[in-house]
Design an enzyme around this catalytic site. Structure first.
Site, PDB file in Angstrom:
ATOM      1  N   ASN A 120      -0.299  -4.677  -1.653  1.00 24.52           N
ATOM      2  CA  ASN A 120      -0.728  -3.406  -1.746  1.00 24.52           C
ATOM      3  C   ASN A 120      -1.554  -2.622  -3.049  1.00 24.52           C
ATOM      4  OD1 ASN A 120       0.426  -0.346  -0.570  1.00 24.52           O
ATOM      5  ND2 ASN A 120       1.416  -0.628  -2.960  1.00 24.52           N
ATOM      6  N   ARG A 210       7.486 -14.301  -0.719  1.00 24.48           N
ATOM      7  CA  ARG A 210       8.139 -12.650  -1.041  1.00 24.48           C
ATOM      8  C   ARG A 210       7.234 -11.877  -0.585  1.00 24.48           C
ATOM      9  NH1 ARG A 210       8.658  -8.096  -4.259  1.00 24.48           N
ATOM     10  NH2 ARG A 210      10.791  -7.692  -4.381  1.00 24.48           N
ATOM     11  N   ASP A 212       5.777  -8.411  -1.325  1.00 24.47           N
ATOM     12  CA  ASP A 212       6.201  -7.020  -2.467  1.00 24.47           C
ATOM     13  C   ASP A 212       5.951  -5.770  -1.381  1.00 24.47           C
ATOM     14  OD1 ASP A 212       7.228  -6.221  -5.333  1.00 24.47           O
ATOM     15  OD2 ASP A 212       5.047  -5.153  -4.820  1.00 24.47           O
ATOM     16  N   LYS A 215       6.349  -2.024   3.066  1.00 22.61           N
ATOM     17  CA  LYS A 215       6.260  -0.611   3.508  1.00 22.61           C
ATOM     18  C   LYS A 215       5.542   0.051   3.111  1.00 22.61           C
ATOM     19  CE  LYS A 215       9.718   3.204   0.857  1.00 22.61           C
ATOM     20  NZ  LYS A 215      10.684   2.903   1.174  1.00 22.61           N
ATOM     21  N   HIS A 216       5.036  -0.340   2.214  1.00 23.17           N
ATOM     22  CA  HIS A 216       3.411   0.321   1.049  1.00 23.17           C
ATOM     23  C   HIS A 216       2.391   0.238   1.955  1.00 23.17           C
ATOM     24  CE1 HIS A 216       5.984   2.752  -0.916  1.00 23.17           C
ATOM     25  NE2 HIS A 216       6.482   1.650  -1.277  1.00 23.17           N
ATOM     26  N   GLU A 236      10.242  -7.422   1.214  1.00 21.34           N
ATOM     27  CA  GLU A 236      10.490  -6.519   0.803  1.00 21.34           C
ATOM     28  C   GLU A 236      10.470  -4.898   1.416  1.00 21.34           C
ATOM     29  OE1 GLU A 236      10.786  -3.907  -3.354  1.00 21.34           O
ATOM     30  OE2 GLU A 236       9.225  -4.570  -2.271  1.00 21.34           O
ATOM     31  N   GLY A 240      17.558   2.143   3.178  1.00 24.11           N
ATOM     32  CA  GLY A 240      19.053   1.600   2.784  1.00 24.11           C
ATOM     33  C   GLY A 240      19.154   1.966   4.801  1.00 24.11           C
ATOM     34  N   ARG A 351      17.259  -7.866 -16.634  1.00 29.82           N
ATOM     35  CA  ARG A 351      16.182  -9.308 -16.508  1.00 29.82           C
ATOM     36  C   ARG A 351      16.187  -9.983 -17.541  1.00 29.82           C
ATOM     37  NH1 ARG A 351      10.802  -6.075 -14.163  1.00 29.82           N
ATOM     38  NH2 ARG A 351      12.167  -5.348 -11.957  1.00 29.82           N
TER      39      ARG A 351
HETATM   40  C1  ABC Z   1       8.581  -0.314 -15.034  1.00 34.01           C
HETATM   41  C2  ABC Z   1       9.566   0.403 -15.586  1.00 34.01           C
HETATM   42  C3  ABC Z   1      10.994   0.567 -15.169  1.00 34.01           C
HETATM   43  C4  ABC Z   1      10.234   2.059 -14.893  1.00 34.01           C
HETATM   44  C5  ABC Z   1       9.956   2.161 -14.221  1.00 34.01           C
HETATM   45  C6  ABC Z   1       9.385   3.623 -13.512  1.00 34.01           C
HETATM   46  O1  ABC Z   1       8.391   1.483 -14.217  1.00 34.01           O
HETATM   47  O2  ABC Z   1      10.004  -1.621 -15.608  1.00 34.01           O
HETATM   48  O3  ABC Z   1      11.664   0.559 -16.731  1.00 34.01           O
HETATM   49  O4  ABC Z   1      12.049   2.547 -14.469  1.00 34.01           O
HETATM   50  C7  ABC Z   1       7.360  -3.687 -10.710  1.00 34.01           C
HETATM   51  C8  ABC Z   1       8.087  -3.856 -12.353  1.00 34.01           C
HETATM   52  C9  ABC Z   1       9.311  -2.374 -12.251  1.00 34.01           C
HETATM   53  C10 ABC Z   1       8.318  -1.074 -12.555  1.00 34.01           C
HETATM   54  C11 ABC Z   1       7.280  -1.187 -11.490  1.00 34.01           C
HETATM   55  C12 ABC Z   1       6.298  -0.181 -11.788  1.00 34.01           C
HETATM   56  O5  ABC Z   1       7.120  -2.290 -11.682  1.00 34.01           O
HETATM   57  O6  ABC Z   1       9.373  -4.954 -11.837  1.00 34.01           O
HETATM   58  O7  ABC Z   1       9.398  -3.212 -13.246  1.00 34.01           O
HETATM   59  O8  ABC Z   1       9.268  -0.792 -13.096  1.00 34.01           O
HETATM   60  O9  ABC Z   1       5.756  -0.226 -12.686  1.00 34.01           O
HETATM   61  C13 ABC Z   1       8.560  -3.789  -5.969  1.00 34.01           C
HETATM   62  C14 ABC Z   1       9.369  -4.580  -6.613  1.00 34.01           C
HETATM   63  C15 ABC Z   1       9.258  -4.037  -7.610  1.00 34.01           C
HETATM   64  C16 ABC Z   1       7.894  -3.926  -8.360  1.00 34.01           C
HETATM   65  C17 ABC Z   1       6.594  -3.536  -7.856  1.00 34.01           C
HETATM   66  C18 ABC Z   1       5.593  -3.291  -8.218  1.00 34.01           C
HETATM   67  C19 ABC Z   1       7.753  -3.590  -6.422  1.00 34.01           C
HETATM   68  O10 ABC Z   1      10.430  -5.606  -6.350  1.00 34.01           O
HETATM   69  O11 ABC Z   1       9.672  -5.752  -9.423  1.00 34.01           O
HETATM   70  O12 ABC Z   1       7.876  -3.032 -10.011  1.00 34.01           O
HETATM   71  O13 ABC Z   1       5.256  -4.515  -8.088  1.00 34.01           O
HETATM   72  C20 ABC Z   1       9.823   1.092  -4.404  1.00 34.01           C
HETATM   73  C21 ABC Z   1       8.633   0.272  -2.969  1.00 34.01           C
HETATM   74  C22 ABC Z   1       9.197  -0.908  -3.816  1.00 34.01           C
HETATM   75  C23 ABC Z   1       9.167  -2.169  -5.176  1.00 34.01           C
HETATM   76  C24 ABC Z   1      10.414  -0.607  -5.658  1.00 34.01           C
HETATM   77  C25 ABC Z   1      10.177  -0.559  -7.226  1.00 34.01           C
HETATM   78  O14 ABC Z   1       9.630   0.734  -6.226  1.00 34.01           O
HETATM   79  O15 ABC Z   1       9.037   0.606  -2.153  1.00 34.01           O
HETATM   80  O16 ABC Z   1       8.572  -2.418  -2.807  1.00 34.01           O
HETATM   81  N1  ABC Z   1       9.757  -2.565  -5.144  1.00 34.01           N
HETATM   82  C26 ABC Z   1      13.122   4.410  -2.391  1.00 34.01           C
HETATM   83  C27 ABC Z   1      11.788   4.378  -1.546  1.00 34.01           C
HETATM   84  C28 ABC Z   1      11.546   3.105  -2.393  1.00 34.01           C
HETATM   85  C29 ABC Z   1      11.511   2.934  -3.364  1.00 34.01           C
HETATM   86  C30 ABC Z   1      13.216   3.183  -4.215  1.00 34.01           C
HETATM   87  C31 ABC Z   1      12.648   2.621  -5.943  1.00 34.01           C
HETATM   88  O17 ABC Z   1      13.008   4.506  -3.789  1.00 34.01           O
HETATM   89  O18 ABC Z   1      12.343   4.566  -0.390  1.00 34.01           O
HETATM   90  O19 ABC Z   1      10.435   2.979  -1.806  1.00 34.01           O
HETATM   91  O20 ABC Z   1      11.176   1.095  -4.263  1.00 34.01           O
HETATM   92  O21 ABC Z   1      11.558   3.899  -7.050  1.00 34.01           O
HETATM   93  C32 ABC Z   1      18.064   4.162  -0.846  1.00 34.01           C
HETATM   94  C33 ABC Z   1      17.218   4.643  -0.390  1.00 34.01           C
HETATM   95  C34 ABC Z   1      15.725   4.151  -0.331  1.00 34.01           C
HETATM   96  C35 ABC Z   1      15.743   3.885  -1.380  1.00 34.01           C
HETATM   97  C36 ABC Z   1      16.672   3.868  -2.279  1.00 34.01           C
HETATM   98  C37 ABC Z   1      16.529   3.425  -4.013  1.00 34.01           C
HETATM   99  O22 ABC Z   1      18.508   4.033  -2.259  1.00 34.01           O
HETATM  100  O23 ABC Z   1      17.830   4.504   1.794  1.00 34.01           O
HETATM  101  O24 ABC Z   1      14.853   4.753   0.279  1.00 34.01           O
HETATM  102  O25 ABC Z   1      14.487   3.715  -2.038  1.00 34.01           O
HETATM  103  O26 ABC Z   1      19.326   4.704  -0.405  1.00 34.01           O
HETATM  104 CA    CA Z   2      -0.357   0.847  -0.017  1.00 36.25          CA
END
Ligand code: ABC
Ligand code: CA
Length: 483
Positions: A120, A210, A212, A215-216, A236, A240, A351
């Site tokens: 993405n 897997r 990443d 949905k984006h 991924e 919810g 982690r």
């Molecule tokens: C970094 C720092 C963190 C800091 C953050 C802002 O920036 O480390 O301390 O808080 C990677 C790293 C992360 C890093 C990020 C950003 O990059 O691992 O440490 O965070 O730089 C995937 C991976 C994840 C990865 C990425 C990026 C994507 O598993 O490890 O992060 O390559 C969104 C995405 C999802 C993504 C997730 C982290 O963010 O969609 O793909 N994961 C709502 C949204 C979701 C959103 C989520 C969190 O918030 O709908 O789309 O995910 O922001 C439910 C609702 C959901 C809701 C949840 C929270 O509650 O139904 O909709 O999700 O009830």
């Molecule tokens: Ca995109």
């Protein structure tokens, strides 16, 4: 390996930087700092027997390609998700020979390799870190695989998750580390990504991916990508909501069961949590996904959410919640360190370095629990060849804190009464076994005998799951298909 070949697997998820290092097993690692701690593919190779002894036959590792270097507000790219160049490997994790060696070491143990992949976005620090960003001109893309501003969607932040176009075409992250959004509407970029995944899977004999941030990216991007990969894919979609997730089950093999995850946590993180909600979500999943709940990855923890044991210290609740993923229709996934009792909270504290646990197995209650759960699942498959395609059923319970899941030949009795529960909690078994039938708890090696009507009331012991009862007699072996 194909989706069908993955059905019977159970997956151990690890973060490459945090699982195992070569050399100094005492090396300090403070996850709150967000810095690299030195884990590598060679480190993982050194501990495959530990993972295998837990009963897992597949390992999911962090993304393998090279990432943004240097420091940021959030530390370093130790997790592997901040892609810079898809054509070179992450040298902090090892070189091409060591990744091939990891793949071969898994295969020689009959285990599969799952690699995390990101298409993405790429990660970039804007020209003015922390400043306001107006357009693609605020970035210098030249260090990335896609080096031109036109290779990315016109700049905007993902702010409104109810606006799907925004979710697909705007940028994640923030002005410290922007996850610049690749133009996956551009057919030559799409072709390049498809060729890349085909090559990566072939070069390293990867068995599954897997994916990443599924949905984006627009849904109709995925079928060709998955086909180009040529192996099992699990996506991924962090949500919810079963209805939101359901259409994605039409475009990739399998999805992480995020709705089930949220429901599982709310059912078991405190005594008397919402079991009805869990049954509701699981039933919706069975009814609404392309292959029911079968092609979901079922998990209780991962690297993006607080560890379960940061929410409760109650060992009975923990054991019950852990059991769920292993007794349902989905493919069980365990996040490294849960079996060692790790209790880190939100990212980045969830982690932790695994080597600090010493990879202890003896005397660790959750290690034994995981071993038993994997063993029971494998045994169930061997007793009933149709186990993996038989949908789980929830048996009606009089006790509001009891959950009974029937998936012949397995019957799992779970409860969220908690460890301080008195002996008054119980399960009703009815309609699954025959009159006077004797069934085995394969975890504790005890047995139970049904009454003359095939029913039984079983009392809980300190809120512990009565684990897994298998009907081992010939009734089910009779269903064995000739091989
Ligand atoms: C970094 C720092 C963190 C800091 C953050 C802002 O920036 O480390 O301390 O808080 C990677 C790293 C992360 C890093 C990020 C950003 O990059 O691992 O440490 O965070 O730089 C995937 C991976 C994840 C990865 C990425 C990026 C994507 O598993 O490890 O992060 O390559 C969104 C995405 C999802 C993504 C997730 C982290 O963010 O969609 O793909 N994961 C709502 C949204 C979701 C959103 C989520 C969190 O918030 O709908 O789309 O995910 O922001 C439910 C609702 C959901 C809701 C949840 C929270 O509650 O139904 O909709 O999700 O009830
Ligand atoms: Ca995109």
């Amino acid at each position: 390996a194909s989706a069908d070949e993955w059905r019977s697997r159970s997956i151990y998820q690890l973060l490459t930087d945090r699982f195992a290092i070569q050399g100094d097993a005492g090396a300090i690692c403070d996850p709150s700092k967000g810095l690299r701690c030195g884990g590598s593919w060679q480190g993982v190779i050194g501990h495959l027997d530990y993972i295998k002894d837990l009963g897992f036959d597949a390992v999911w590792i962090s993304p393998v390609v090279s990432n943004l270097e240097g420091g940021t507000k959030y530390g370093q790219a130790y997790h592997g998700y901040w892609t810079r160049d898809i054509y070179s490997l992450n040298s902090h994790f090892g070189d091409s020979d060591s990744l091939k060696e990891l793949s071969a070491a898994l295969h020689s143990r009959g285990m599969y390799l799952m690699v995390d992949v990101v298409v993405n976005h790429m990660a970039l620090i804007p020209n003015q870190p922390g400043g306001e960003i107006q357009s693609n001109a605020d970035f210098n893309y030249s260090s990335l695989t896609f080096p031109n501003a036109e290779d990315y969607h016109p700049f905007c932040w993902v702010e409104d998750y109810n606006n799907q176009t925004q979710v697909e075409q705007c940028t994640l992250g923030d002005s410290s580390v922007a996850l610049v959004d690749i133009d996956t509407e551009n057919s030559s970029i799409v072709e390049q990504l498809n060729d890349w995944i085909h090559g990566l899977v072939g070069d390293y004999a990867i068995d599954g991916i897997r994916i990443d941030t599924v949905k984006h990216v627009r849904k109709d991007f995925w079928p060709d990508f998955v086909k180009a990969a040529g192996v099992f894919s699990i996506g991924e979609i962090l949500i919810g909501d079963v209805d939101y997730l359901s259409p994605y089950t039409q475009v990739i093999d399998s999805v992480l069961d995020y709705p089930g995850y949220f429901a599982l946590v709310s059912a078991f993180s405190k005594p008397g949590g919402n079991l009805a909600g869990l049954i509701d979500i699981a039933t919706q999943t069975q009814n609404k996904y392309k292959q029911g709940a079968f092609m979901t990855g079922s998990f209780l923890e991962n690297h993006d959410n607080p560890r379960f044991q940061s929410m409760t210290n109650d060992l009975a609740l923990v054991k019950n919640a852990m059991a769920y993923s292993f007794v349902t229709d989905g493919i069980p996934i365990l996040y490294y360190g849960q079996e060692q009792g790790y209790r880190g909270g939100n990212d980045p504290n969830n982690r932790e370095a695994m080597w600090l646990s010493g990879f202890q197995t003896s005397g660790m209650p959750l290690v034994a629990h995981v071993q038993g759960l994997n063993k029971a699942r494998k045994l169930a498959m061997s007793v009933n060849m149709d186990f993996l395609t038989t949908p789980m059923k929830f048996l009606p319970q009089a006790d509001p804190m009891a959950l009974a899941i029937s998936k012949p030949p397995m019957l799992a009795l779970l409860t969220n009464a908690g460890q301080d529960a008195n002996g008054e909690h119980s399960w009703n078994i009815s309609g699954v076994f025959s009159a006077n039938e004797e069934v085995e708890d394969v975890l504790t090696c005890t047995s139970l005998r049904m009454d003359g009507d095939g029913n039984l009331v079983v009392f809980s012991d300190g809120g512990m799951p009565r684990d897994v009862f298998l009907d081992m007699d010939s009734k089910n072996s009779g269903q064995l298909k000739p091989s």
